[in-house]
Design a protein around this motif. Structure first.
Motif, mmCIF file in Angstrom:
data_model
loop_
_atom_site.group_PDB
_atom_site.id
_atom_site.type_symbol
_atom_site.label_atom_id
_atom_site.label_comp_id
_atom_site.label_asym_id
_atom_site.label_seq_id
_atom_site.Cartn_x
_atom_site.Cartn_y
_atom_site.Cartn_z
ATOM 1 N N THR A 182 49.964 48.353 39.805
ATOM 2 C CA THR A 182 48.894 48.279 40.804
ATOM 3 C C THR A 182 47.530 48.249 40.102
ATOM 4 O O THR A 182 47.435 48.401 38.882
ATOM 5 C CB THR A 182 48.957 49.492 41.744
ATOM 6 N N LYS A 183 46.477 48.027 40.924
ATOM 7 C CA LYS A 183 45.084 48.035 40.441
ATOM 8 C C LYS A 183 44.868 47.028 39.310
ATOM 9 O O LYS A 183 44.126 47.290 38.350
ATOM 10 C CB LYS A 183 44.686 49.439 39.995
ATOM 11 N N VAL A 184 45.538 45.892 39.437
ATOM 12 C CA VAL A 184 45.455 44.886 38.369
ATOM 13 C C VAL A 184 44.061 44.286 38.273
ATOM 14 O O VAL A 184 43.633 43.855 37.186
ATOM 15 C CB VAL A 184 46.490 43.770 38.600
ATOM 16 N N ASP A 185 43.316 44.260 39.384
ATOM 17 C CA ASP A 185 41.979 43.675 39.367
ATOM 18 C C ASP A 185 40.985 44.565 38.624
ATOM 19 O O ASP A 185 39.916 44.105 38.216
ATOM 20 C CB ASP A 185 41.482 43.421 40.787
ATOM 21 N N LYS A 186 41.332 45.844 38.421
ATOM 22 C CA LYS A 186 40.442 46.766 37.725
ATOM 23 C C LYS A 186 40.664 46.772 36.215
ATOM 24 O O LYS A 186 39.801 47.230 35.467
ATOM 25 C CB LYS A 186 40.628 48.183 38.260
ATOM 26 N N ALA A 187 41.816 46.318 35.765
ATOM 27 C CA ALA A 187 42.101 46.309 34.320
ATOM 28 C C ALA A 187 42.965 45.115 33.971
ATOM 29 O O ALA A 187 44.130 45.259 33.577
ATOM 30 C CB ALA A 187 42.773 47.613 33.900
ATOM 31 N N PRO A 188 42.427 43.900 34.104
ATOM 32 C CA PRO A 188 43.245 42.711 33.822
ATOM 33 C C PRO A 188 43.448 42.456 32.324
ATOM 34 O O PRO A 188 44.404 41.791 31.937
ATOM 35 C CB PRO A 188 42.440 41.584 34.464
ATOM 36 N N GLU A 189 42.540 43.007 31.489
ATOM 37 C CA GLU A 189 42.645 42.749 30.056
ATOM 38 C C GLU A 189 43.927 43.372 29.484
ATOM 39 O O GLU A 189 44.189 44.550 29.667
ATOM 40 C CB GLU A 189 41.427 43.313 29.313
ATOM 41 N N GLY A 190 44.674 42.568 28.792
ATOM 42 C CA GLY A 190 45.879 43.046 28.124
ATOM 43 C C GLY A 190 47.068 43.284 29.038
ATOM 44 O O GLY A 190 48.133 43.720 28.564
ATOM 45 N N LEU A 191 46.918 43.021 30.330
ATOM 46 C CA LEU A 191 48.020 43.286 31.245
ATOM 47 C C LEU A 191 49.209 42.371 30.967
ATOM 48 O O LEU A 191 50.370 42.799 31.060
ATOM 49 C CB LEU A 191 47.544 43.124 32.695
ATOM 50 N N LEU A 192 48.932 41.126 30.628
ATOM 51 C CA LEU A 192 50.014 40.190 30.333
ATOM 52 C C LEU A 192 50.876 40.717 29.188
ATOM 53 O O LEU A 192 52.109 40.665 29.256
ATOM 54 C CB LEU A 192 49.432 38.818 29.979
ATOM 55 N N GLU A 193 50.225 41.241 28.147
ATOM 56 C CA GLU A 193 50.976 41.784 27.019
ATOM 57 C C GLU A 193 51.789 43.015 27.437
ATOM 58 O O GLU A 193 52.927 43.216 26.995
ATOM 59 C CB GLU A 193 50.033 42.159 25.880
ATOM 60 N N LYS A 194 51.228 43.849 28.294
ATOM 61 C CA LYS A 194 51.931 45.055 28.740
ATOM 62 C C LYS A 194 53.238 44.731 29.449
ATOM 63 O O LYS A 194 54.273 45.366 29.221
ATOM 64 C CB LYS A 194 51.041 45.869 29.689
ATOM 65 N N VAL A 195 53.181 43.723 30.331
ATOM 66 C CA VAL A 195 54.363 43.442 31.150
ATOM 67 C C VAL A 195 55.346 42.514 30.467
ATOM 68 O O VAL A 195 56.481 42.344 30.946
ATOM 69 C CB VAL A 195 53.948 42.857 32.521
ATOM 70 N N THR A 196 54.935 41.915 29.373
ATOM 71 C CA THR A 196 55.866 41.035 28.657
ATOM 72 C C THR A 196 56.468 41.724 27.432
ATOM 73 O O THR A 196 57.625 41.484 27.092
ATOM 74 C CB THR A 196 55.161 39.730 28.220
#
Length: 643
Positions: free
Chosen positions: A239-253
């Protein structure tokens, strides 16, 4: 003109292709819906009905999706987005009791139908506008108006058009620090509730994570890893992806925390947005955001989450349902057997009398088996019940207590003297003390009357009275045996002559040989080495005296053997009479002497027995209903597993 016609023809063909594609899409969608309705929906309904029947009270675990997350991770927002309704909001822990959300897609309803179920079957209807207040009120009834928590659940049933068919368990958020009004051990209380729900292998863990934190530091991740180390039954929602989009792709992959079922990133409703507006904004965010748009579309959005949850739920149900069916059958069989083994309901005196003597008969049969026939298979390791073996052991001990030779003096005692002496009557005393394996009848009777504790006191009294009578009878028997021995000296035992015979050799040696050539000591069987030097001068008198001594010694051995054999036969006869006649008569007399008071007490079952019987009856009804629920869905399991 020809160009216009060509263009018109192309447009017509394109329109036809569009219509055809739309028709194909509609057919495909219709086929999917039909497959879902035919194969998956009945399984979901079956499990929900089992949960509604509270089959978990019988120790049967049902497939569940358990929602966990640290405090303020966005759990409630995710559930609101799935259900399209508003849940309680506020500071601190909003969810203070487990909230079971039972979502049902029902196209037939014009407006949503909501109701709360909690406590002992209480049902409260509510609306979308008032559901949050209704949940708060129900929570206050369960755990009070403070900030404490409880493991008593509230079930929210939502029948609404367009919601996913899901059953979700929302648990209190994890917090390490208690605030004012909360228990000091709030962390331990919350942890205990969460672990109880996520530990069963049938549970799917929906771990709600905030994009603003490092996933490995989340307490909910640590808890889920304790029970699902490989992550094979854990699905993560970010959740709250709009507040911390940086590095999220790496986290979930990269998946550094072993989320076996994968991640789904969502944007929840913000401010006064409607749920439809929130879905439009969510789609725009993941489509056009420079960072979030790079996340695969199979991993973003509330609709994707709903679809993943339904597929996961259907899969776990298809996997677990055969075992659930087996558990229901086993529990039902055990409950039926346990109920059958309980004492029957007694409605009148006649029934009670019949059961009373049935128990007595069982006791007599058991005693006859171990005391008369010597079959100890029922009591292999309970030596005190090995009747015949113990009788033989005691009689052997009685024989061992007797002196090997005639005790001195050898004068014949008078009856008055005999009563106080231990030389000849001593053989009876150990048997008198333990005759008939005294505790056997009482212990055995109490075992067979476990179902009717009301009769145990009277039965114990009757058995003790009977054993007192047996001891008196046995003592009288021993006195009679001794009195018979005092009447005269008689035996037909051939061993008597064998023992007395060496005395002839002694007399001949004493009289016939010259004194100088005769030894001063001789060895006689049964007497050992005997000094005879002083007897040579009185050979005639000494020979007669020795002959008398030899006769008495031989006769004493016959007496000892006769006493022991007689006592053995008496004991066996007493035991036989005990189990075939005396015990039943004594208990019958006890029954009549108290004017059937014992059996009247049997008509009123003990509180524990009555409670247990009612519990088993309710359990059997519940399990039979549960068995019917799942019986018609077994043929859909394989089909559901392929969807």
């Amino acid at each position: 003109m020809s160009k216009k016609l060509q263009m018109g023809a192309k447009q017509a063909n394109a329109a036809a292709d569009t219509k055809s594609a739309a028709a194909d899409s509609a057919v495909t969608a219709s086929a999917i819906v039909a497959s879902y309705d035919d194969q998956i929906r009945p399984l979901l309904d079956a499990v929900d009905r089992l949960r509604h029947l509270k089959v978990t009270q019988e120790g049967i675990q049902l497939p569940t999706i358990v929602v966990v997350g640290d405090q303020s991770s966005g759990k409630s927002s995710v559930l609101e987005s799935l259900a399209g309704i508003s849940l309680p909001r506020g500071q601190g822990i909003c969810t203070r009791v487990p909230l079971v959300m039972w979502l049902q897609d029902d196209p037939s309803v014009d407006s949503p139908k909501l109701q709360l179920e909690y406590g002992s079957g209480r049902v409260v209807a509510t609306t979308e506008a008032k559901v949050a207040d209704a949940i708060n009120a129900a929570t206050a009834e369960i755990v009070g108006s403070g900030k404490g928590i409880s493991d008593a659940p509230i079930t929210l049933v939502v029948r609404k058009r367009g919601v996913p068919d899901l059953t979700l368990f929302d648990l209190p958020g994890i917090t390490r620090v208690s605030v004012q009004g909360q228990p000091e051990d709030i962390y331990n209380l919350v942890t205990k509730i969460i672990m109880e729900y996520i530990a069963p292998k049938e549970s799917i863990i929906l771990n709600v994570l905030s994009a603003t934190v490092d996933f490995p530091t989340c307490e909910s991740i640590r808890m889920s890893q304790q029970v699902d180390r490989t992550g094979e039954r854990t699905l993560a929602v970010v959740t709250k992806v709009d507040k911390a989009p940086e590095g999220l792709l790496e986290k979930v992959t990269m998946d550094d925390v072993n989320i076996g079922l994968g991640y789904v990133c969502v944007r929840n409703r913000i401010g006064d947005e409607t749920y439809d507006q929130a879905r439009v904004e969510e789609e725009r965010l993941f489509k056009y955001h420079p960072l979030l748009s790079k996340i695969d579309k199979s991993m973003v959005g509330i609709p994707v989450l709903a679809q993943r949850l339904m597929q996961t739920q259907a899969g776990i149900i298809a996997k677990c349902l055969p075992d659930i069916v087996k558990q229901i059958k086993n529990c039902l069989s055990r409950s039926i057997v346990e109920l059958d083994q309980m004492p029957q309901d007694l409605n009148n005196i006649a029934d009670a009398v019949r059961v009373f003597f049935h128990n007595v008969k069982q006791v007599c049969n058991s005693l006859e088996k171990v005391l008369v026939r010597g079959k100890f298979d029922k009591y292999l390791y309970e030596r005190e019940f090995h009747g015949t073996a113990r009788i033989a052991e005691m009689l052997s001990g009685c024989k061992g207590h007797q002196p090997p030779q005639l005790p001195a003096p050898i004068s014949v005692p008078s009856p008055a003297q005999e009563e106080g002496r231990d030389d000849r009557s001593g053989s009876s005393r150990p048997c008198q003390r333990r005759l008939g394996v005294r505790q056997g009848p009482c212990d055995e009777l109490l075992k067979h009357s476990d179902n009717f504790p009301q009769m145990q006191s009277s039965c114990r009294s009757a058995v003790q009275s009977l054993m007192d009578k047996v001891r008196v009878r046995s003592a009288q028997h021993v006195k009679e045996v001794i009195a018979m021995e005092l009447v005269g000296d008689y035996t037909a035992n051939p061993d008597y002559m064998k023992t007395w015979a060496p005395s002839f050799t002694f007399v001949v040696d004493l009289q016939d040989r010259p004194c100088r050539s005769k030894p001063t000591k001789i060895i006689l069987e049964g007497f050992g080495e005997v000094d005879v030097s002083h007897l040579r001068v009185h050979a005639d008198l000494a020979g007669k005296a020795f002959d008398l001594r030899a006769r008495l010694t031989a006769y004493w051995k016959s007496i000892v053997l006769r006493l022991v054999d007689g006592l053995a036969l008496h004991v066996l006869l007493s035991v036989k009479l005990l189990v075939e006649k005396d015990l039943e008569e004594e208990l019958g007399n006890e029954l009549l002497a108290n004017k059937l008071a014992v059996v009247e007490k049997m008509l009123a079952p003990s509180p524990s027995t009555g409670t247990k019987r009612e519990r088993l009856k309710k359990s059997i009804v519940l399990l039979r209903q549960s068995k019917e629920v799942v019986a018609n869905n077994m043929d859909r399991i394989s089909a559901a597993g392929e969807v």
